[in-house]
Design an enzyme around this catalytic site. Sequence first.
Site, PDB file in Angstrom:
ATOM      1  N   LYS A  32       0.846  -1.199   0.000  1.00  0.00           N
ATOM      2  CA  LYS A  32       0.000   0.000   0.000  1.00  0.00           C
ATOM      3  C   LYS A  32       0.876   1.243   0.000  1.00  0.00           C
ATOM      4  CE  LYS A  32      -3.876   2.027   2.600  1.00  0.00           C
ATOM      5  NZ  LYS A  32      -4.809   1.806   3.741  1.00  0.00           N
TER       6      LYS A  32
ATOM      7  N   SER B 223      -9.439   1.947   2.476  1.00  0.00           N
ATOM      8  CA  SER B 223      -8.475   2.642   1.677  1.00  0.00           C
ATOM      9  C   SER B 223      -7.422   1.748   1.034  1.00  0.00           C
ATOM     10  CB  SER B 223      -7.759   3.669   2.565  1.00  0.00           C
ATOM     11  OG  SER B 223      -7.040   3.018   3.604  1.00  0.00           O
TER      12      SER B 223
ATOM     13  N   SER C  96     -10.392  -0.045   6.502  1.00  0.00           N
ATOM     14  CA  SER C  96      -9.595  -0.011   5.275  1.00  0.00           C
ATOM     15  C   SER C  96      -8.999  -1.334   4.830  1.00  0.00           C
ATOM     16  CB  SER C  96      -8.464   1.014   5.426  1.00  0.00           C
ATOM     17  OG  SER C  96      -8.983   2.325   5.348  1.00  0.00           O
TER      18      SER C  96
END
Lengths: 461, 461
Positions: A80, A149, A173
Amino acid sequence: MSRPLPRSFAMSIANFANGSDTPRAFLDRCVAEIEAREPQVKAFTTTRLEAAQKAADASTKRWHKGAPLSYIDGMPIGVKDVIETADMPTQMGSELYEGWAPGYDSASVHALREAGAIILGKTVTTEFAATRPGSTTNPYDVSRTPGGSSSGSAAGVGCGMISAGLGTQVVGSILRPASYCGVYGFKPSLGGINRGGSHDYMSQSVQGVLGASLADCWQVAIEIVTRAGGDPGHAGIIGPPLPPEADMPTTVAFLKTPGWDIAVDGARKVLNDALALLSVAGVTIISADTDSDVTRIEKLLPESLPLTRRINAWESRWPLNTYVDKDESKLSNGLVERLHEAEGMSVDDYRHDILRREEIRAAFASLANKVECCITLSAPDVAPVGLETTGNPIFAVQGSFLGVPTLSLPLASLNDLPIGFQFLGFLDEDAALFAHAAAIENVIGFLKVARDEHGQRYERS
Amino acid sequence: MSRPLPRSFAMSIANFANGSDTPRAFLDRCVAEIEAREPQVKAFTTTRLEAAQKAADASTKRWHKGAPLSYIDGMPIGVKDVIETADMPTQMGSELYEGWAPGYDSASVHALREAGAIILGKTVTTEFAATRPGSTTNPYDVSRTPGGSSSGSAAGVGCGMISAGLGTQVVGSILRPASYCGVYGFKPSLGGINRGGSHDYMSQSVQGVLGASLADCWQVAIEIVTRAGGDPGHAGIIGPPLPPEADMPTTVAFLKTPGWDIAVDGARKVLNDALALLSVAGVTIISADTDSDVTRIEKLLPESLPLTRRINAWESRWPLNTYVDKDESKLSNGLVERLHEAEGMSVDDYRHDILRREEIRAAFASLANKVECCITLSAPDVAPVGLETTGNPIFAVQGSFLGVPTLSLPLASLNDLPIGFQFLGFLDEDAALFAHAAAIENVIGFLKVARDEHGQRYERS
């Protein structure tokens, strides 16, 4: 939709060991998937395919010699883009950090490299893992959100570009995109994985894993923790060097957390059916209908989301104030509003909120006297249409707020779109949660609800 | 040596309010001190004198209008060079970070600017606040170390270039240089000041203040916490908006911590004399000679330094491993050795060490039933000659290990060189510690030991 079969590395290690498959061949299949689907799915901000191929060749040699560096030697992983990498920029989904390349690995990425894993690329995040969505689409339907996210890590695993992706969760997320993209999501206990070198500093945030199977999630997490530990001052995830063996719980709590009231009928149906299967298998299911302790918890949980939002706002005052000083025009309205919310709070307001969180955590912890884990949905519905939001975090936020380990398992679909079942464990009992989830997965199999012209139709496969 | 009189801003605010002094005139005196002494003392890596003069003029106008932004509006402050600043590089005493300028303020620096404080410059730190000393010298004797790692903040306050400096402490990095430079040092409770944007991530590290008086230390800390809080998940320092009023404790423990055996005679003498004065003032002093709880604590404290070193080593594995990947030649041998120590540890070793730390913390906490605070030395001697080390942290490490608030007060000198008295409080009781230290300071005054040709001579002033 048949049961999703993302590309599990953990389930392939026997083949690497016996030579019937190699990490290089495995990587080539991932790269083929990237070439075929990345133009639509847009999971990555950056990839390093050539370096990955060289690394996979080296890994292949190590497996051939019977000397892999670890059980994830050669595993293709996405990171990420709020987690730093020495060889790729870390842009955090923000124009403020466009091209930003500090030149060092995060603690977790360094540990993964030590273990021989292949850092295939950086995956798309919403702006600062918080607000404005990135470009990623849902691998099951490009008109839908992948969730966020940790959008790119979920989508990349969902279509087999990578076996696992690192994610972070402070609201929903990891679990939400896991649910929407048909992958496994693991949000560890607070402090479970060392966040050093990640732009991820909030008090209920953790680093975690989106993976192609429970085994992939566990293996990635435990290989990191062995080398980099948890957050400073924390024990880190405690458990065996290979995935915990399935262990059927005797008693499970079904939690109608906030969100249950707005969950779609199909989602409620598959979860109720899963509970029925567990019951048939001999598991005792308790719920608020029959148990006053569960009722007490359910009365507290509506505070999770509003308290989370206030706590996160205060904890975001910095760095948002220094970002605004730098260039407010590069921040989304959502983040500027969050800063204004923080500026309306006092440190005493914050102290009140974290004390209340402690009280609710203590109440939840007492459930451990009665059940081995809790089960609910990971999201109220499948991924919604549209890329302008990342969906509703109402189910996933519970584990973030409570600080406990949670898993989302992709054990159901509604109209051929995935939806996850959520398992909540108890603080620092991550290994037990994996063991129970593995046993429950074996019982549930995969549940489908399809809607034809006559209404709902239900299949079990 | 007469009693040191560094440049207190907190003690000048009445003059700013009545117009007999102004922040601009105050700053000019600081700048004159910098011009006179910085070539020898070398407290700063970077200064921003012109910007500071403009800021001081703006502050002067606000005080003139009776509308200062806070009680530190106009205070000249130095910032240890591991804490980020938007307008100056953050170089961490390391060639690896030479010229590194990320362009954002840390949480604490942003809060200080909101409060109107003047960030006069970045102060010298040892390499990564850990090992190789910087260039700073001791303001009392340039052949001696200022102590470390918060070397420049201590030296800058010690000779009146600034009223306060931000520091960090994980072993002895605030209290030791405070003792050597004749300034007040405040190491808050764990999590007391938000470390966001600081390269300071270890589990027993905190951000704190070196100041010209107790009042300056308190005021800087509380103005930060009001605006930026403590570390995420922590309450932050709790207390009044102005320095706590003096409050004489009824019972104090004299702790012969590790280090007492090697403390020089003069240091033991001034501390014993201070205790005698307290006793005369009606304070009950308990010690291991008479109290079995104190004996029990003293038996545990020899573990503080070795456990601290092991815990810090494990928690430094990252980022040291990624620094070595980048360019090992730019790291000191001490840091490379620390990495090797970490690589010889397992996460289980670390878990064992932090559990042991918890046990010892709990034992210390139980002393709160008996005493209001503890007193001992801040260092076994005055600053040693030589700039190649920063002195012995054996006294100062105790508070770091225990996680409790500690203060060093510059209430004594040996042969005209300062030495500090250390006060240890209890977790999150920082305000009470200030109140007790203020009362004790009033009783002790300033104690001097001079050595003439006939041996020790003792004066009280």
